[in-house]
Design an enzyme around this catalytic site. Structure first.
Site, mmCIF file in Angstrom:
data_model
loop_
_atom_site.group_PDB
_atom_site.id
_atom_site.type_symbol
_atom_site.label_atom_id
_atom_site.label_comp_id
_atom_site.label_asym_id
_atom_site.label_seq_id
_atom_site.Cartn_x
_atom_site.Cartn_y
_atom_site.Cartn_z
ATOM 1 N N HIS A 131 0.775 -1.237 0.000
ATOM 2 C CA HIS A 131 0.000 0.000 0.000
ATOM 3 C C HIS A 131 0.806 1.287 0.000
ATOM 4 C CE1 HIS A 131 -0.151 -0.059 4.726
ATOM 5 N NE2 HIS A 131 1.039 -0.353 4.261
ATOM 6 N N HIS A 132 2.146 1.209 0.032
ATOM 7 C CA HIS A 132 2.949 2.436 0.068
ATOM 8 C C HIS A 132 3.386 2.922 -1.313
ATOM 9 C CE1 HIS A 132 3.087 2.394 4.378
ATOM 10 N NE2 HIS A 132 3.790 1.289 4.448
ATOM 11 N N ALA A 133 3.354 2.062 -2.317
ATOM 12 C CA ALA A 133 3.809 2.483 -3.643
ATOM 13 C C ALA A 133 2.961 3.634 -4.158
ATOM 14 C CB ALA A 133 3.756 1.311 -4.611
#
Length: 390
Positions: A131-133
């Protein structure tokens, strides 16, 4: 609607490997898959290997220049220089990075397609939840944002309201960023406070912008929050928002790094509380999203003791055959653990805290309690924007 759950799995996802010293050890995926099999859950699910996300799908979220950069370092890892977040300490370049990242993304996109079309009621990709990309860069162990891509594919297929609930210990910043101005996507993230943890975002005042104002929700919990506070905060925010939003699909991210044994964060949540929230997400999908549920993995760096048990519970719940917390773990799996890691595996599917006790928000709140303060900050920031009482 077939009603049969799907588990998205291709053994090649274990090639998502940043190297032997990196905390995101792909053994956590292999051990989870083996534990799912050890409990016989294979018989309760359809096991599906979806195709990798193609370039047109990746472009639903990611910029073309970033995709090209991933392909370049995938072919020549030595050429990575830190640009686009590639070749950093968090995201070291490795051969085949593009291919395996696209494969993981493809499993989440395939899960979303299956649920939307009615081929399955629930679908799980525990290799996903990266979920950080960001649209234009890698971050926080994440190359392609499979959660955002799954949601974008649902919108492309005609969904008008998709809810995303993220209970990873880290803020779901990449998913929030992808849909910051989009009122069709409600993003809810329950995470450790940004003062004490990467990525230092996810403040309650982050509520979206433009047409999407009020569609981003952040519950920033103090370090040290345990079972009762974590589950209470979830129920004090998520059900009311879903009741108002009425999603057509619920996408959830179940990072296991909220656990008290996780080496990279500071919450004190047990496996049993993680299971309780997984059960709640399943129930909320049926209550508010017609049963359409896409469940993803995420972080989790206690790769033997915590991650396989947590995500096996998730798979069992989605399959309609939940594993009892008191269940004894099959000895064959524990032998596999020792053979692979030289560690002793856990013996039961519980931390001894089931059933989890927590107090409902409707019973009142304590203004001096730090968890209640966090919940109040979120409700005051976003609930009025959605026509709800704080």
């Amino acid at each position: 609607m077939s009603g049969r759950a799907q588990l998205m799995w291709d053994e090649a996802v274990t090639g998502y490997d940043f190297g032997p010293s990196h905390p995101m050890d792909p053994v956590r995926l292999d051990l989870t898959r083996r534990l799912v099999g050890a409990f016989g859950l294979d018989r309760e699910l359809e096991i599906v290997a979806a195709k990798p996300a193609g370039e047109s799908t990746l472009r639903l979220v990611h910029r073309e220049d970033y995709i090209d950069a991933v392909k370049a370092v995938s072919a020549d890892p030595a050429g990575a220089d830190g640009s686009y977040g590639l070749g950093t300490v968090d995201d070291p370049a490795f051969a085949g990075m593009h291919e395996v990242s696209a494969l993981i993304a493809g499993q989440s996109v395939g899960a979303a397609e299956a649920v939307w079309r009615g081929d399955a009621e629930h679908a799980v990709n525990f290799a996903g939840g990266l979920h950080h990309a960001m649209p234009g860069g890698a971050a926080g162990f994440c190359v392609y944002n499979d959660a955002s891509l799954a949601i974008a594919r649902l919108l492309e297929l005609g969904a008008e309201r998709v809810a995303y609930v993220d209970v990873d210990v880290h803020h779901g910043d990449g998913v929030q960023a992808a849909f910051w101005t989009d009122p069709r996507v409600l993003t809810v993230s329950l995470h450790e406070h940004p003062r004490t943890l990467f990525p230092q975002t996810g403040w309650p005042e982050e509520t979206g912008a433009g047409a999407g104002e009020g569609a981003a929700v952040n519950v920033a919990l103090p370090a040290g929050t345990g079972d009762a506070g974590w589950v209470r905060a979830f129920h004090a925010v998520v059900p009311e928002l879903l009741a108002e939003f009425r999603p057509q699909v619920l996408v959830t991210q179940h990072g296991a790094d909220t656990h008290f044994e996780d080496p990279l964060a500071h919450l004190a949540v047990s496996l049993d509380a993680q299971r309780a929230v997984q059960v709640a997400c399943h129930e909320l999908a049926h209550e508010y999203a017609g049963g359409k549920w896409v469940a993803l993995g995420g972080g989790g760096y206690a790769v033997v003791d915590v991650v396989p048990r947590s995500w096996t519970h998730l798979v069992g719940i989605a399959a309609g055959k939940p594993v009892p917390p008191e269940a004894v773990i099959p000895e064959g799996w524990r032998r596999d653990v020792f053979a692979r890691t030289r560690q002793l595996g856990p013996q039961r599917m519980t931390d001894g805290r089931w059933p989890v006790s927590w107090a409902s928000w409707e019973e009142g709140y304590d203004p001096a309690d730090r968890v209640d303060q966090a919940v109040l900050a979120t409700r005051r920031a976003v609930f009025p924007l959605r026509g709800l009482l704080p």
